[in-house]
Design a protein around this motif. Structure first.
Motif, PDB file in Angstrom:
ATOM      1  N   PRO A 294      -6.074  -5.854   1.338  1.00 38.57           N
ATOM      2  CA  PRO A 294      -5.959  -6.561   2.917  1.00 38.57           C
ATOM      3  C   PRO A 294      -5.548  -7.807   2.885  1.00 38.57           C
TER       4      PRO A 294
ATOM      5  N   TYR B 153       0.717  -1.314  -0.146  1.00 38.72           N
ATOM      6  CA  TYR B 153      -0.129   0.235  -0.484  1.00 38.72           C
ATOM      7  C   TYR B 153       0.865   1.010  -0.208  1.00 38.72           C
TER       8      TYR B 153
ATOM      9  N   ALA C 262      -6.533  -2.850   7.523  1.00 42.97           N
ATOM     10  CA  ALA C 262      -6.628  -2.212   6.196  1.00 42.97           C
ATOM     11  C   ALA C 262      -7.936  -2.468   5.366  1.00 42.97           C
TER      12      ALA C 262
END
Length: 289
Positions: free
Chosen positions: A216, A51, A112
Protein backbone atom coordinates in the motif's frame (compact mmCIF):
# COMPACT_ATOMS: atom_id res chain seq x y z
CA UNK A 1 33.70 -1.25 -14.70
CA UNK A 2 32.84 0.78 -17.80
CA UNK A 3 32.68 -1.81 -20.54
CA UNK A 4 30.45 -1.82 -23.65
CA UNK A 5 28.48 -4.76 -22.25
CA UNK A 6 27.83 -3.00 -18.93
CA UNK A 7 26.86 0.24 -20.65
CA UNK A 8 24.50 -1.67 -22.95
CA UNK A 9 22.92 -3.31 -19.89
CA UNK A 10 22.50 0.09 -18.25
CA UNK A 11 20.86 1.41 -21.43
CA UNK A 12 18.34 -1.44 -21.46
CA UNK A 13 17.51 -0.84 -17.80
CA UNK A 14 17.26 2.90 -18.49
CA UNK A 15 14.75 2.38 -21.29
CA UNK A 16 12.55 0.26 -19.02
CA UNK A 17 12.69 2.75 -16.15
CA UNK A 18 12.12 5.73 -18.47
CA UNK A 19 8.97 4.12 -19.90
CA UNK A 20 7.52 3.70 -16.40
CA UNK A 21 8.55 7.19 -15.29
CA UNK A 22 7.06 8.88 -18.34
CA UNK A 23 3.74 7.08 -17.90
CA UNK A 24 3.57 8.02 -14.22
CA UNK A 25 4.43 11.66 -14.81
CA UNK A 26 2.33 12.15 -17.94
CA UNK A 27 -0.94 11.68 -16.08
CA UNK A 28 0.24 14.02 -13.34
CA UNK A 29 1.16 16.83 -15.73
CA UNK A 30 -2.01 16.26 -17.78
CA UNK A 31 -4.23 17.04 -14.78
CA UNK A 32 -2.18 20.10 -13.95
CA UNK A 33 -1.96 21.35 -17.52
CA UNK A 34 -5.70 21.17 -18.19
CA UNK A 35 -7.39 21.50 -14.78
CA UNK A 36 -4.64 23.15 -12.70
CA UNK A 37 -4.94 20.32 -10.18
CA UNK A 38 -1.86 19.23 -8.23
CA UNK A 39 -2.80 15.59 -7.81
CA UNK A 40 -1.13 14.46 -4.58
CA UNK A 41 -3.20 11.26 -4.82
CA UNK A 42 -1.56 10.31 -8.12
CA UNK A 43 0.73 7.75 -6.51
CA UNK A 44 -2.22 6.11 -4.76
CA UNK A 45 -3.87 5.38 -8.11
CA UNK A 46 -0.59 3.92 -9.37
CA UNK A 47 -0.55 1.70 -6.28
CA UNK A 48 -4.12 0.57 -7.02
CA UNK A 49 -3.03 -0.25 -10.56
CA UNK A 50 -0.41 -2.55 -9.10
CA UNK A 51 -3.00 -4.36 -6.99
CA UNK A 52 -5.39 -4.63 -9.92
CA UNK A 53 -2.66 -6.26 -12.02
CA UNK A 54 -1.72 -8.52 -9.10
CA UNK A 55 -5.26 -9.87 -8.80
CA UNK A 56 -6.09 -10.09 -12.52
CA UNK A 57 -2.79 -11.56 -13.65
CA UNK A 58 -1.20 -13.03 -10.53
CA UNK A 59 -4.36 -14.55 -9.01
CA UNK A 60 -6.94 -14.94 -11.77
CA UNK A 61 -4.40 -15.88 -14.45
CA UNK A 62 -5.58 -13.61 -17.26
CA UNK A 63 -3.09 -13.32 -20.14
CA UNK A 64 -0.63 -10.55 -19.35
CA UNK A 65 -1.32 -8.51 -22.47
CA UNK A 66 -5.00 -8.53 -21.47
CA UNK A 67 -4.55 -8.10 -17.73
CA UNK A 68 -2.24 -5.05 -17.91
CA UNK A 69 -4.59 -2.72 -19.83
CA UNK A 70 -7.76 -4.15 -18.23
CA UNK A 71 -6.33 -3.53 -14.74
CA UNK A 72 -5.58 0.09 -15.64
CA UNK A 73 -9.03 0.53 -17.22
CA UNK A 74 -10.70 -0.89 -14.10
CA UNK A 75 -8.88 1.55 -11.81
CA UNK A 76 -9.59 4.52 -14.10
CA UNK A 77 -13.28 3.58 -14.37
CA UNK A 78 -13.76 3.27 -10.61
CA UNK A 79 -11.81 6.50 -10.14
CA UNK A 80 -14.52 8.36 -12.07
CA UNK A 81 -16.59 8.13 -8.88
CA UNK A 82 -13.91 10.15 -7.10
CA UNK A 83 -13.80 12.56 -10.03
CA UNK A 84 -17.47 13.30 -9.44
CA UNK A 85 -17.45 13.58 -5.64
CA UNK A 86 -13.94 14.95 -4.97
CA UNK A 87 -11.88 16.17 -7.93
CA UNK A 88 -14.60 18.23 -9.57
CA UNK A 89 -14.54 20.63 -6.62
CA UNK A 90 -10.82 21.31 -7.05
CA UNK A 91 -10.64 22.10 -10.77
CA UNK A 92 -8.80 25.39 -11.44
CA UNK A 93 -7.99 25.59 -7.69
CA UNK A 94 -4.31 24.71 -7.54
CA UNK A 95 -3.55 25.39 -3.87
CA UNK A 96 -6.79 23.96 -2.51
CA UNK A 97 -6.21 20.79 -4.52
CA UNK A 98 -2.84 20.25 -2.85
CA UNK A 99 -4.38 19.96 0.61
CA UNK A 100 -7.58 18.15 -0.36
CA UNK A 101 -5.88 15.53 -2.53
CA UNK A 102 -3.16 14.91 0.03
CA UNK A 103 -5.99 13.82 2.32
CA UNK A 104 -7.40 11.60 -0.43
CA UNK A 105 -3.96 10.03 -0.91
CA UNK A 106 -3.80 9.11 2.78
CA UNK A 107 -7.35 7.74 2.69
CA UNK A 108 -6.64 5.51 -0.32
CA UNK A 109 -3.33 4.31 1.08
CA UNK A 110 -4.73 3.24 4.46
CA UNK A 111 -7.84 1.79 2.87
CA UNK A 112 -5.45 -0.48 0.97
CA UNK A 113 -3.76 -1.38 4.26
CA UNK A 114 -7.13 -2.35 5.74
CA UNK A 115 -8.14 -4.39 2.69
CA UNK A 116 -4.86 -6.13 1.85
CA UNK A 117 -2.60 -5.52 4.91
CA UNK A 118 0.83 -3.91 4.71
CA UNK A 119 2.91 -6.89 3.62
CA UNK A 120 4.82 -6.72 0.35
CA UNK A 121 3.73 -8.86 -2.57
CA UNK A 122 5.41 -9.60 -5.87
CA UNK A 123 3.65 -9.43 -9.21
CA UNK A 124 4.95 -12.29 -11.40
CA UNK A 125 6.66 -11.27 -14.65
CA UNK A 126 4.93 -11.77 -17.97
CA UNK A 127 7.72 -14.16 -18.96
CA UNK A 128 10.90 -15.58 -17.45
CA UNK A 129 12.63 -15.61 -20.83
CA UNK A 130 16.05 -14.03 -21.09
CA UNK A 131 17.11 -12.18 -24.23
CA UNK A 132 20.73 -12.04 -25.34
CA UNK A 133 22.28 -9.50 -27.70
CA UNK A 134 25.99 -10.18 -27.93
CA UNK A 135 27.31 -10.04 -24.37
CA UNK A 136 24.17 -8.35 -23.01
CA UNK A 137 21.60 -10.54 -21.26
CA UNK A 138 18.37 -9.08 -19.86
CA UNK A 139 14.82 -10.22 -19.07
CA UNK A 140 12.33 -10.10 -21.94
CA UNK A 141 9.91 -8.65 -19.37
CA UNK A 142 11.66 -5.29 -19.73
CA UNK A 143 11.05 -5.25 -23.46
CA UNK A 144 7.37 -6.09 -22.91
CA UNK A 145 6.95 -3.24 -20.41
CA UNK A 146 8.74 -0.79 -22.70
CA UNK A 147 6.64 -1.96 -25.67
CA UNK A 148 3.30 -1.56 -23.89
CA UNK A 149 4.34 1.81 -22.49
CA UNK A 150 5.47 2.99 -25.93
CA UNK A 151 2.15 1.89 -27.46
CA UNK A 152 0.21 3.79 -24.77
CA UNK A 153 2.30 6.92 -25.29
CA UNK A 154 1.94 6.72 -29.07
CA UNK A 155 -1.84 6.31 -28.74
CA UNK A 156 -1.94 9.33 -26.44
CA UNK A 157 0.09 11.40 -28.90
CA UNK A 158 -2.15 10.47 -31.85
CA UNK A 159 -5.26 11.13 -29.76
CA UNK A 160 -4.19 14.61 -28.68
CA UNK A 161 -2.92 15.60 -32.13
CA UNK A 162 -5.56 14.27 -34.47
CA UNK A 163 -8.81 13.47 -32.66
CA UNK A 164 -11.63 15.91 -32.02
CA UNK A 165 -11.61 15.36 -28.26
CA UNK A 166 -7.84 15.50 -28.09
CA UNK A 167 -7.83 18.88 -29.79
CA UNK A 168 -10.56 20.01 -27.39
CA UNK A 169 -8.35 18.97 -24.47
CA UNK A 170 -5.48 21.03 -25.87
CA UNK A 171 -7.77 24.01 -26.35
CA UNK A 172 -9.04 23.73 -22.76
CA UNK A 173 -5.44 23.60 -21.53
CA UNK A 174 -4.69 26.86 -23.33
CA UNK A 175 -7.75 28.81 -22.14
CA UNK A 176 -10.86 27.05 -20.87
CA UNK A 177 -13.08 30.14 -21.19
CA UNK A 178 -12.27 30.60 -24.88
CA UNK A 179 -12.63 26.85 -25.46
CA UNK A 180 -16.11 26.90 -23.89
CA UNK A 181 -17.04 29.88 -26.07
CA UNK A 182 -16.12 27.76 -29.10
CA UNK A 183 -18.50 24.99 -27.99
CA UNK A 184 -16.16 22.75 -25.96
CA UNK A 185 -17.94 20.92 -23.14
CA UNK A 186 -15.40 21.51 -20.37
CA UNK A 187 -17.14 19.17 -17.92
CA UNK A 188 -16.82 16.24 -20.32
CA UNK A 189 -13.26 17.18 -21.36
CA UNK A 190 -12.19 17.36 -17.71
CA UNK A 191 -13.68 13.94 -17.06
CA UNK A 192 -11.99 12.49 -20.14
CA UNK A 193 -8.61 13.98 -19.20
CA UNK A 194 -9.00 12.62 -15.68
CA UNK A 195 -9.79 9.14 -16.99
CA UNK A 196 -6.74 9.15 -19.27
CA UNK A 197 -4.46 10.45 -16.50
CA UNK A 198 -5.55 7.77 -14.02
CA UNK A 199 -5.34 5.06 -16.69
CA UNK A 200 -1.70 5.93 -17.37
CA UNK A 201 -0.90 6.13 -13.65
CA UNK A 202 -2.48 2.72 -13.01
CA UNK A 203 -0.73 1.16 -16.01
CA UNK A 204 2.62 2.49 -14.79
CA UNK A 205 1.80 1.32 -11.26
CA UNK A 206 1.44 -2.25 -12.48
CA UNK A 207 4.81 -2.07 -14.22
CA UNK A 208 6.40 -0.50 -11.14
CA UNK A 209 5.05 -3.29 -8.93
CA UNK A 210 6.59 -5.88 -11.23
CA UNK A 211 9.94 -4.08 -11.30
CA UNK A 212 10.15 -3.52 -7.53
CA UNK A 213 7.46 -4.76 -5.11
CA UNK A 214 3.81 -4.15 -4.27
CA UNK A 215 2.44 -2.76 -1.01
CA UNK A 216 0.00 0.00 0.00
CA UNK A 217 2.97 2.35 0.38
CA UNK A 218 4.51 2.07 -3.10
CA UNK A 219 2.47 5.04 -4.28
CA UNK A 220 4.66 7.52 -2.39
CA UNK A 221 7.90 6.90 -4.34
CA UNK A 222 5.88 6.95 -7.56
CA UNK A 223 4.44 10.35 -6.62
CA UNK A 224 7.99 11.59 -5.99
CA UNK A 225 9.03 10.27 -9.39
CA UNK A 226 6.17 12.19 -11.01
CA UNK A 227 7.25 15.38 -9.22
CA UNK A 228 10.89 15.04 -10.21
CA UNK A 229 10.03 14.32 -13.85
CA UNK A 230 7.57 17.19 -14.27
CA UNK A 231 9.90 19.65 -12.52
CA UNK A 232 12.78 18.59 -14.77
CA UNK A 233 10.71 18.83 -17.93
CA UNK A 234 8.43 21.71 -16.97
CA UNK A 235 5.07 21.67 -15.20
CA UNK A 236 2.29 21.12 -17.73
CA UNK A 237 4.66 20.36 -20.62
CA UNK A 238 4.05 16.98 -22.26
CA UNK A 239 7.32 17.05 -24.30
CA UNK A 240 9.01 18.04 -21.05
CA UNK A 241 7.65 14.92 -19.37
CA UNK A 242 9.18 12.75 -22.09
CA UNK A 243 12.55 14.48 -21.71
CA UNK A 244 12.44 14.43 -17.91
CA UNK A 245 11.45 10.77 -17.82
CA UNK A 246 14.31 9.81 -20.12
CA UNK A 247 16.85 11.81 -18.14
CA UNK A 248 15.71 10.42 -14.79
CA UNK A 249 15.41 6.84 -16.06
CA UNK A 250 18.89 6.71 -17.55
CA UNK A 251 20.43 8.65 -14.65
CA UNK A 252 18.93 6.28 -12.08
CA UNK A 253 20.03 3.25 -14.09
CA UNK A 254 23.61 4.51 -14.43
CA UNK A 255 24.05 5.88 -10.91
CA UNK A 256 22.23 2.98 -9.27
CA UNK A 257 24.49 0.48 -11.04
CA UNK A 258 27.82 2.12 -10.23
CA UNK A 259 27.19 4.14 -7.07
CA UNK A 260 24.06 2.73 -5.41
CA UNK A 261 20.46 3.89 -4.96
CA UNK A 262 21.33 6.45 -2.27
CA UNK A 263 23.59 8.33 -4.69
CA UNK A 264 20.95 8.09 -7.40
CA UNK A 265 18.30 9.68 -5.17
CA UNK A 266 20.74 12.34 -3.92
CA UNK A 267 21.71 13.39 -7.45
CA UNK A 268 18.08 13.37 -8.69
CA UNK A 269 16.84 15.70 -5.96
CA UNK A 270 20.00 17.79 -6.12
CA UNK A 271 19.32 18.38 -9.82
CA UNK A 272 15.73 19.36 -9.02
CA UNK A 273 16.87 21.89 -6.40
CA UNK A 274 19.35 23.47 -8.81
CA UNK A 275 16.77 23.59 -11.56
CA UNK A 276 14.23 25.26 -9.27
CA UNK A 277 16.84 27.90 -8.40
CA UNK A 278 18.13 28.68 -11.89
CA UNK A 279 15.30 27.61 -14.23
CA UNK A 280 12.10 27.07 -12.19
CA UNK A 281 9.93 26.63 -15.29
CA UNK A 282 11.83 23.44 -16.26
CA UNK A 283 13.81 22.42 -19.31
CA UNK A 284 10.92 22.65 -21.76
CA UNK A 285 8.32 24.50 -19.70
CA UNK A 286 7.01 27.97 -20.51
CA UNK A 287 8.30 30.89 -18.43
CA UNK A 288 5.40 32.72 -16.82
CA UNK A 289 5.14 36.40 -17.54
Amino acid sequence: MFTPAVLAQISVDGIGLSAIYILIALGFTLLFGIMRVVNFAHGAFAMLGGYALYFLYGNMGLPYLVAAPVAALAVATVALILERIVYRFFYQKMFQSMIGLLGLDMALMFTAVILWNAEERSVPPATDTLVQFGNVIFPAQKLIIAGIAAAALLAFYVFTRYSRYGLAMRAAAQDVSIAEAQGVNSTFIYKLAFFIAIFMAALAGGFYAQTYALSPFVGEPQLMIAFVVVILGGMGSIPGVALGGLLLGFANSFLGTFYGNATSVFVSFGAVILLLIFRPWGLLGAKEA
